[in-house]
Design a protein around this motif. Structure first.
Motif, PDB file in Angstrom:
ATOM      1  N   ILE A   1       0.782  -1.129   0.093  1.00  0.00           N
ATOM      2  CA  ILE A   1       0.096  -0.031  -0.224  1.00  0.00           C
ATOM      3  C   ILE A   1       0.932   1.246   0.040  1.00  0.00           C
ATOM      4  N   SER A   2       1.780   1.216   0.947  1.00  0.00           N
ATOM      5  CA  SER A   2       2.905   2.284   1.174  1.00  0.00           C
ATOM      6  C   SER A   2       3.517   2.639  -0.397  1.00  0.00           C
ATOM      7  N   VAL A   3       3.950   1.501  -1.027  1.00  0.00           N
ATOM      8  CA  VAL A   3       4.655   1.692  -2.392  1.00  0.00           C
ATOM      9  C   VAL A   3       4.032   2.201  -3.726  1.00  0.00           C
ATOM     10  N   ILE A   4       2.511   1.692  -3.571  1.00  0.00           N
ATOM     11  CA  ILE A   4       1.913   2.002  -4.857  1.00  0.00           C
ATOM     12  C   ILE A   4       1.933   3.655  -5.143  1.00  0.00           C
TER      13      ILE A   4
ATOM     14  N   THR B   1       4.317   6.227  -4.881  1.00  0.00           N
ATOM     15  CA  THR B   1       5.434   6.390  -5.738  1.00  0.00           C
ATOM     16  C   THR B   1       5.580   5.743  -6.856  1.00  0.00           C
ATOM     17  N   LEU B   2       5.237   4.593  -6.828  1.00  0.00           N
ATOM     18  CA  LEU B   2       5.235   3.847  -8.138  1.00  0.00           C
ATOM     19  C   LEU B   2       4.560   4.518  -9.316  1.00  0.00           C
TER      20      LEU B   2
ATOM     21  N   VAL C   1       3.425   7.718  -9.532  1.00  0.00           N
ATOM     22  CA  VAL C   1       4.099   9.043  -9.682  1.00  0.00           C
ATOM     23  C   VAL C   1       5.391   8.745 -10.689  1.00  0.00           C
ATOM     24  N   PHE C   2       6.207   7.736 -10.453  1.00  0.00           N
ATOM     25  CA  PHE C   2       7.309   7.322 -11.029  1.00  0.00           C
ATOM     26  C   PHE C   2       6.973   6.985 -12.335  1.00  0.00           C
ATOM     27  N   LEU C   3       6.249   6.063 -12.703  1.00  0.00           N
ATOM     28  CA  LEU C   3       5.834   5.678 -13.781  1.00  0.00           C
ATOM     29  C   LEU C   3       5.325   6.543 -14.728  1.00  0.00           C
ATOM     30  N   ALA C   4       4.424   7.551 -14.116  1.00  0.00           N
ATOM     31  CA  ALA C   4       3.840   8.696 -14.951  1.00  0.00           C
ATOM     32  C   ALA C   4       4.975   9.724 -15.359  1.00  0.00           C
ATOM     33  N   ALA C   5       5.860  10.035 -14.451  1.00  0.00           N
ATOM     34  CA  ALA C   5       6.682  10.970 -14.804  1.00  0.00           C
ATOM     35  C   ALA C   5       8.103  10.716 -14.916  1.00  0.00           C
ATOM     36  N   GLN C   6       8.297   9.575 -15.222  1.00  0.00           N
ATOM     37  CA  GLN C   6       9.704   8.989 -15.280  1.00  0.00           C
ATOM     38  C   GLN C   6      10.679   9.750 -16.153  1.00  0.00           C
ATOM     39  N   ARG C   7      10.262  10.081 -17.428  1.00  0.00           N
ATOM     40  CA  ARG C   7      11.095  10.869 -18.147  1.00  0.00           C
ATOM     41  C   ARG C   7      11.633  11.854 -17.689  1.00  0.00           C
ATOM     42  N   TYR C   8      10.606  12.905 -16.809  1.00  0.00           N
ATOM     43  CA  TYR C   8      11.249  13.987 -16.250  1.00  0.00           C
ATOM     44  C   TYR C   8      12.184  13.673 -15.159  1.00  0.00           C
ATOM     45  N   PHE C   9      12.057  12.543 -14.289  1.00  0.00           N
ATOM     46  CA  PHE C   9      12.757  12.327 -13.202  1.00  0.00           C
ATOM     47  C   PHE C   9      14.079  11.852 -13.666  1.00  0.00           C
ATOM     48  N   VAL C  10      14.026  10.902 -14.581  1.00  0.00           N
ATOM     49  CA  VAL C  10      15.586  10.423 -15.123  1.00  0.00           C
ATOM     50  C   VAL C  10      16.263  11.632 -15.882  1.00  0.00           C
ATOM     51  N   ARG C  11      15.490  12.412 -16.632  1.00  0.00           N
ATOM     52  CA  ARG C  11      16.233  13.556 -17.275  1.00  0.00           C
ATOM     53  C   ARG C  11      16.871  14.353 -16.053  1.00  0.00           C
ATOM     54  N   GLY C  12      16.178  14.626 -15.045  1.00  0.00           N
ATOM     55  CA  GLY C  12      16.721  15.404 -14.084  1.00  0.00           C
ATOM     56  C   GLY C  12      17.942  14.828 -13.373  1.00  0.00           C
ATOM     57  N   ILE C  13      17.861  13.516 -13.166  1.00  0.00           N
ATOM     58  CA  ILE C  13      19.080  12.612 -12.416  1.00  0.00           C
ATOM     59  C   ILE C  13      20.274  13.030 -13.612  1.00  0.00           C
ATOM     60  N   MET C  14      20.084  12.841 -14.980  1.00  0.00           N
ATOM     61  CA  MET C  14      21.115  12.859 -15.655  1.00  0.00           C
ATOM     62  C   MET C  14      21.657  14.200 -15.947  1.00  0.00           C
TER      63      MET C  14
ATOM     64  N   VAL D   1      12.910  -0.664 -15.318  1.00  0.00           N
ATOM     65  CA  VAL D   1      12.719  -1.641 -14.029  1.00  0.00           C
ATOM     66  C   VAL D   1      13.988  -1.474 -13.090  1.00  0.00           C
ATOM     67  N   TYR D   2      15.110  -0.785 -13.532  1.00  0.00           N
ATOM     68  CA  TYR D   2      16.091  -0.563 -12.770  1.00  0.00           C
ATOM     69  C   TYR D   2      16.070   0.323 -11.761  1.00  0.00           C
ATOM     70  N   PHE D   3      15.238   1.264 -12.144  1.00  0.00           N
ATOM     71  CA  PHE D   3      15.089   2.351 -11.204  1.00  0.00           C
ATOM     72  C   PHE D   3      13.781   2.298 -10.177  1.00  0.00           C
ATOM     73  N   LEU D   4      12.992   1.055 -10.351  1.00  0.00           N
ATOM     74  CA  LEU D   4      12.045   0.984  -9.116  1.00  0.00           C
ATOM     75  C   LEU D   4      12.465   0.746  -7.990  1.00  0.00           C
ATOM     76  N   PRO D   5      13.553   0.239  -7.487  1.00  0.00           N
ATOM     77  CA  PRO D   5      13.978   0.148  -6.132  1.00  0.00           C
ATOM     78  C   PRO D   5      14.384   1.771  -5.584  1.00  0.00           C
ATOM     79  N   VAL D   6      14.872   2.530  -6.808  1.00  0.00           N
ATOM     80  CA  VAL D   6      15.598   3.723  -6.374  1.00  0.00           C
ATOM     81  C   VAL D   6      14.189   4.705  -5.886  1.00  0.00           C
ATOM     82  N   VAL D   7      13.221   4.736  -6.494  1.00  0.00           N
ATOM     83  CA  VAL D   7      12.064   5.779  -6.055  1.00  0.00           C
ATOM     84  C   VAL D   7      11.306   5.092  -4.964  1.00  0.00           C
TER      85      VAL D   7
END
Lengths: 289, 314
Positions: free
Chosen positions: A262-265, A267-268, A270-283, B129-135
């Motif tokens: 329940i606690s993880v859903i 974040t998952l 939000v991440f899946l919806a916005a991962q493009r931005y997130f990963v770009r930010g990391i890079m 997939v590899y990012f799932l644990p990170v977030v």
């Protein structure tokens, strides 16, 4: 003069059996690694649906007699997750908006405006990034206590309204915006705030999105500070709620896994919806760093 | 009539009466505007970044338990720490943890990034997939791994049993608890480092590889002489970030072991937390935090100085 070897020939074995075998091996390793990443999550969900009678069998049950979805209902009643979700959302969203606002304003000033003390102040901002959390933890706690903000939203939000990291990141971005854009607007008589609001902020859309997702997830998942600063169930956030769930002596693991799922859903999602931005930010942060 | 002395009206604009024109000067308006821009962030910066920073170091010179007035004791806390076996143990655990997590994570992330860079198919999928644990929250990750590593119920020992190995009690075993936390942490951080390496790899121009191939360099030579040097800025960044965050690990320790068994997993951060919030020994905890800061600072400076030797910048 002999010029017949103007350009060397490309490597003869471009798709040799060895290359193909190595390529397959590479894929196998990547898939195995991917399974290792996803595996624990799958196991978490699987365990969460085990009936209590079968949850403690060893070796673990792979195909239970039925899927105990009621574990989720029980987890939700044992732990006041609704309240935790509300708190986490309020805190993370507020901090995100506040940081996007203050960091973009500050970054614009550092990037495009001239004022006395600019470099000194920027260095001071950077210096605070060097100091680890542990050093500021106890004094911050004492300050919160003096302000009588213990166990309030202010304590969870206000200390993080400012971010040296976010200011630094956005400053890098603003400095990359072409000088001419700024100069032309100034010559047209535009005020600083107008330039910031009408030109730089829209341009910074992707960077703001990246920073926003990063900040949101970071504070949704934060644990140490809320642990220290809240002390009642109605102010705790999701990670704390989860950690305290295990406080009882005999942990019911299937319920525990349901609570974790329940606690993880959120974040998952939000991440899946916005991962493009997130990963770009990391890079972005990695390359400039 | 022209006079060598400036007319009175001019005198008013020069010399001592500059204040009335001050606000008309563009640079002053710009500075004021800039301060307004900085103001929203500056107040929290002062109160929650600068003040705690100063306070943190000042507190280490005091003895205070929040209930009674504080007393100034100078460097007594630091002398106490030097003689405190538990503190040294915590620092040692943090060092071991960092030594376990950083090289392992770096090598694995680099390897995966290289593999992913060569394939080019499904990069986005693998990255997700590899990012799932990170977030995922560290607390949640720790909870799942606690269950996986449960001595007599967990999947890990069940899988080991399939190949005939009788696994230890992991988090209940003083030898294996720290390695277990290390593995969990490597697992969690892998995707982050991998993405950074991937970005660094994709920044290396193909020309270098082509030239190397023309010179007859094999795959390993190309990796050693082209990839590694050109990747070194990224490697440096990953190294520094990993070390700093590893020295501050807390969440996993709190959730997975609470410092146990028999305090074999008490890290520097956990020691500081216990000392400050369980024993309410604020001065002592702040002193320990100051020492941790010093260690991080020295490590960072050391790496910074060393980078001239091995980091190639374009």
């Amino acid at each position: 003069m002999n010029r017949d070897v103007a350009i060397a020939e490309p490597p003869a074995s471009h798709n040799s059996p060895l290359d193909r075998a190595l390529s397959i091996l590479a894929h196998v390793i990547l898939v195995l690694g991917g399974l290792a990443m996803v595996g624990p999550f799958v196991w978490m969900i699987h365990s969460s649906t085990l009936p209590t009678a079968e949850a403690y069998r060893y070796p673990p049950v792979l195909f239970p007699s039925y899927r105990a979805w009621e574990n989720y209902e029980r987890a939700l009643t044992l732990v006041p997750f609704a309240r935790f979700f509300l708190n986490s959302t309020i805190v993370a969203a507020s901090i995100t908006f506040a940081q996007l606002f203050t960091c973009s304003l500050g970054a614009f000033a550092f990037a495009r405006m001239r004022f006395p003390g600019r470099d000194f102040l920027f260095l001071a901002y950077l210096a605070t990034m060097m100091v680890p959390f542990e050093v500021t933890l106890i004094p911050s706690f004492i300050i919160i206590r003096e302000l009588e903000w213990i166990n309030t939203y202010q304590a969870l939000i206000i200390p993080f309204v400012f971010s040296a990291y976010g200011t630094f990141l956005l400053r890098q971005f603003f400095m990359a915006v072409h000088r001419d854009l700024f100069d032309a607007a100034r010559m047209d008589g535009a005020g600083f705030f107008e330039i910031y609001w009408r030109i730089f902020l829209p341009l910074a859309g992707p960077a703001l999105a990246a920073l926003g997702v990063f900040v949101f997830l970071n504070f949704w998942n934060s644990f140490f500070w809320p642990l220290v600063v809240t002390n009642s169930m109605d102010m705790r956030t999701v990670p704390i709620g989860l950690a305290l769930f295990q406080g009882r002596d005999s942990v019911q693991w299937n319920l525990m896994m349901a609570a974790t799922t329940i606690s993880v859903i959120p974040t998952l999602i939000v991440f899946l919806a916005a991962q493009r931005y997130f990963v770009r930010g990391i890079m972005l942060s990695g390359i400039k760093g | 009539m022209s006079s060598p002395v400036p007319a009175p009206s001019e005198a008013l604009l020069t010399g001592t009466n500059q204040r009335s024109t001050l606000f008309r000067r563009a640079s002053v308006r710009e500075a004021l505007a800039a301060y307004c821009f900085l103001l929203p962030g500056f107040l929290p910066f002062l109160v929650f970044a600068v003040l705690p920073m100063v306070g943190g170091f000042s507190l280490s010179l005091l003895e205070w338990n929040l209930l009674q007035p504080w007393t100034f004791i100078g460097l007594a806390n630091f002398r106490g720490l030097l003689a405190d076996g538990e503190f040294w143990s915590a620092m040692r655990v943090s060092a071991l943890f960092t030594l376990g997590v950083v090289p392992t994570g770096l090598v694995l992330a680099l390897g995966l990034a290289v593999l992913l860079n060569g394939g080019r198919r499904g990069v986005v999928f693998y990255r997700t997939v590899y990012f799932l644990p990170v977030v995922t929250a560290t607390v949640a990750v720790s909870m799942v791994w606690r269950w996986l590593l449960a001595g007599d119920l967990g999947l890990v020992n069940a899988l080991l049993g399939v190949v005939g190995i009788s696994g230890p009690a992991w988090l209940g075993d003083t030898t294996w608890a720290l390695p277990a936390v290390i593995v969990t942490s490597v697992w969690k951080g892998l995707g982050y480092s991998m993405v950074l390496f991937l970005a660094g790899l994709q920044n290396i121009p193909q020309d270098y590889y082509d030239a190397a191939k023309l010179d007859g360099a094999g795959a390993w030579d190309r990796f050693r002489d082209v990839t590694l040097p050109l990747l070194s800025p990224t490697t440096f960044f990953v190294l520094v970030v990993s070390i700093i965050s590893s020295l501050q690990v807390f969440d996993q320790v709190f959730v997975m072991t609470n410092g146990g068994p028999y305090r074999s997993t008490v890290t520097a951060s956990y020691f500081i937390y216990e000392t400050g919030f369980k024993l309410l020994n604020m001065g002592y905890a702040s002193a320990a935090a100051s020492v941790l800061f010093l260690v991080i600072l020295v490590a960072s400076i050391f790496q910074w100085k060393l980078q001239r030797r091995w980091v190639h910048y374009e």
